[in-house]
Design an enzyme around this catalytic site. Structure first.
Site, short mmCIF file in Angstrom:
data_model
loop_
_atom_site.label_atom_id
_atom_site.label_comp_id
_atom_site.label_asym_id
_atom_site.label_seq_id
_atom_site.Cartn_x
_atom_site.Cartn_y
_atom_site.Cartn_z
N LYS A 93 23.13 34.05 46.75
CA LYS A 93 21.82 33.75 46.18
C LYS A 93 21.96 32.82 44.98
O LYS A 93 23.01 32.78 44.33
CB LYS A 93 21.13 35.04 45.72
CG LYS A 93 20.69 35.96 46.83
CD LYS A 93 20.06 37.21 46.25
CE LYS A 93 19.57 38.16 47.34
NZ LYS A 93 18.42 37.62 48.08
N ARG A 139 18.17 44.21 57.30
CA ARG A 139 17.97 44.55 58.72
C ARG A 139 19.26 45.02 59.37
O ARG A 139 19.23 45.76 60.35
CB ARG A 139 17.37 43.34 59.44
CG ARG A 139 18.25 42.13 59.52
CD ARG A 139 17.48 40.84 59.73
NE ARG A 139 16.78 40.43 58.52
CZ ARG A 139 16.00 39.36 58.45
NH1 ARG A 139 15.82 38.58 59.51
NH2 ARG A 139 15.40 39.05 57.32
#
Length: 487
Positions: A271, A345
């Site tokens: 990130k 996920r």
């Protein structure tokens, strides 16, 4: 904090009385009683413009008359006879902020003056108790002056006669505070192991059954997708399972599943640096599941409820999963990891498969899953997806009662093709379009055996900027959802 109801303002014995003043028209009964015992001073203050009763305006009267020496906090409720939820929340937030700054140990709230649009008195009582207690929250433990910031109130009295509603509001606030505390902890404290220890403490405190699946056990079960996320970290991953059994023996449970990424660097798909500190909040789904379990354990409804937390830390290292790696899920499906920052996920899909063994009545997973949901819905609504209309409608009803807003998003089959992979059964991202939808589509592939809903809380789980901190959402929604199932 002890929270109790009282019937009449005139009988209240408290260090501080809080009463509400409209900007025009007749005073509510409780305010009129105070005004009458204060030689009409409240009326004079409003007529003179010193205190106009504007929405959330406050004025502390330390002592009104010699015969009425009790301090009174006046709180404006504006000109509307009935308030919206948002207006009422502003009023209660102003009350909480004032009380926190005052030295009083016992506070009485003449709350019958608050009338909310399209709400029963029971709903109003529950919401006032919840919002007021939430307003007392402080993150404590890391500053030298923390002891001075702690709320001094030990007894809180709320006007009314609905003890059940009061209990719901208070327990919900307690659960929300627990979730906020977990969310606000730094990543060097709140690790997967820390969450596992909190589950064990719940087991000891509330007598619930707790199972901790470590990496060895998860490897034996074939949960390689979940394990792939924590591979780059020195912190071991856990699947945490807590069973509240308040219903009939053997009855299938309702299940809540929380994403517990205790810190998310993005892994190899690193990130950007700015605001990366806020990635300690990537376990707020797990925090809300813990908070809901606390609320349910305090309220003791008659239902069976299982809370599951998939806990891992997503870090870059020589051991970390790489973009393009293919991992096998517990279900047998293979996943091409196209972006290691789409890790939520990956931990949830194996947990969703594990949950099948409980033959659940319903499953709701809660996750700070996608920035795309923030773009779509901002910080007002959680995004809700469901493969079952009954679960979706139950969550909508709970949302309305709890004032914890959700918005149902599409789960059309046409979106599924965005997850096609040339090399595995499924890719873990679906491109830039409809990012929140394709994330939900990914999860839906592991939920065919039970009614399921997914809550993407990335926009509502924490606030940034000067007000940075975990919000405790959606503990109120989830608690109401489970209470409705019990009733």
């Amino acid at each position: 904090m002890n929270t109790t109801l009282f019937d009449r303002v005139s009988a209240v014995q408290a260090d501080l009385l809080v009463t509400f003043v409209p900007s025009e028209g007749a005073f509510p009964e409780s305010t009129a009683w105070v005004d009458g015992n204060a030689d009409g001073q409240l009326s004079q203050l409003r007529e003179s413009g010193v205190f106009k009763g504007g929405l959330a305006q406050t004025l502390l009267l330390p002592s009104i008359t010699q015969d009425f020496a009790q301090p009174v906090l006046l709180v404006g409720i504006g000109k509307d006879a009935e308030l919206s939820d948002m207006q009422a929340r502003k009023v209660i937030a102003a009350v909480a902020a004032q009380i926190k700054s005052l030295p009083y140990a016992s506070v009485a709230l003449a709350s019958r003056a608050l009338v909310l649009k399209k709400r029963t008195q029971s709903e109003v009582t529950a919401l006032i108790a919840q919002w007021l207690n939430e307003g007392f929250y402080n993150f404590l433990g890391f500053k030298q002056d923390d002891a001075e910031k702690a709320t001094k109130v030990t007894d809180l009295l709320i006007e009314g006669d609905d003890e059940a509603a009061l209990a719901i509001g208070t327990a919900t606030a307690n659960g929300s505070a627990f979730a906020r505390q977990l969310g606000n902890l730094p990543g060097n404290v709140c690790t997967p192991n820390y969450l596992a220890s909190k589950a064990q403490h719940f087991g000891e405190e509330y007598g619930i059954d707790v199972e901790l699946l470590d990496e060895t056990k998860m490897d034996e079960l074939g949960m390689h997708c979940l394990l792939s996320v924590g591979r780059g970290s020195d912190q071991p991953s856990y699947l945490i399972v807590m069973h509240y059994r308040g219903g009939e023996e053997g009855e299938a449970p309702h299940v809540l599943l929380g994403k517990g990424i205790t810190f998310d660097t993005g892994g190899i798909s690193l990130k950007p640096g700015p605001k990366m500190d806020e990635m300690k909040y990537d376990m707020c789904g797990a925090a809300s599941v813990f908070g809901t379990m606390k609320a349910i354990c305090e309220l003791k409804p008659k239902l069976n409820f299982t809370a599951v937390v998939a806990a891992a830390e997503n870090m870059p290292s020589a051991r970390a999963t790489k973009p393009g790696d293919i991992v096998k899920t517990m279900s047998g499906k293979t996943v091409e990891v196209l972006n290691t920052d789409a890790e939520g996920r990956l931990v949830l899909c194996d947990a969703l498969t594990y949950i099948e063994r409980f033959k659940p009545k319903s499953v709701v997973d809660v996750a700070t899953l996608t920035g795309a949901c923030v773009v779509a819905l901002g910080s007002v609504n959680s995004g809700m997806y469901a493969n079952d209309d009954a679960v979706a409608e139950s969550l909508k009803a709970a949302s309305q009662i709890s004032a914890d807003k959700i918005w149902q998003m599409p789960l059309n089959e046409e979106y599924q093709q965005q997850l096609d992979s040339n090399f595995a059964d499924i890719g873990n991202i679906g491109g830039p379009e409809a990012g929140s939808v394709t994330a939900a589509c990914f999860l839906s592939r592991f939920t065919a055996s039970y009614p399921w809903a997914h809550l993407d809380i990335a926009g509502v789980a924490w606030s940034g900027g000067a007000a940075k901190g975990a919000t405790g959402r959606p503990v109120a929604l989830l608690t109401r959802y489970l209470l409705d199932k019990a009733s």
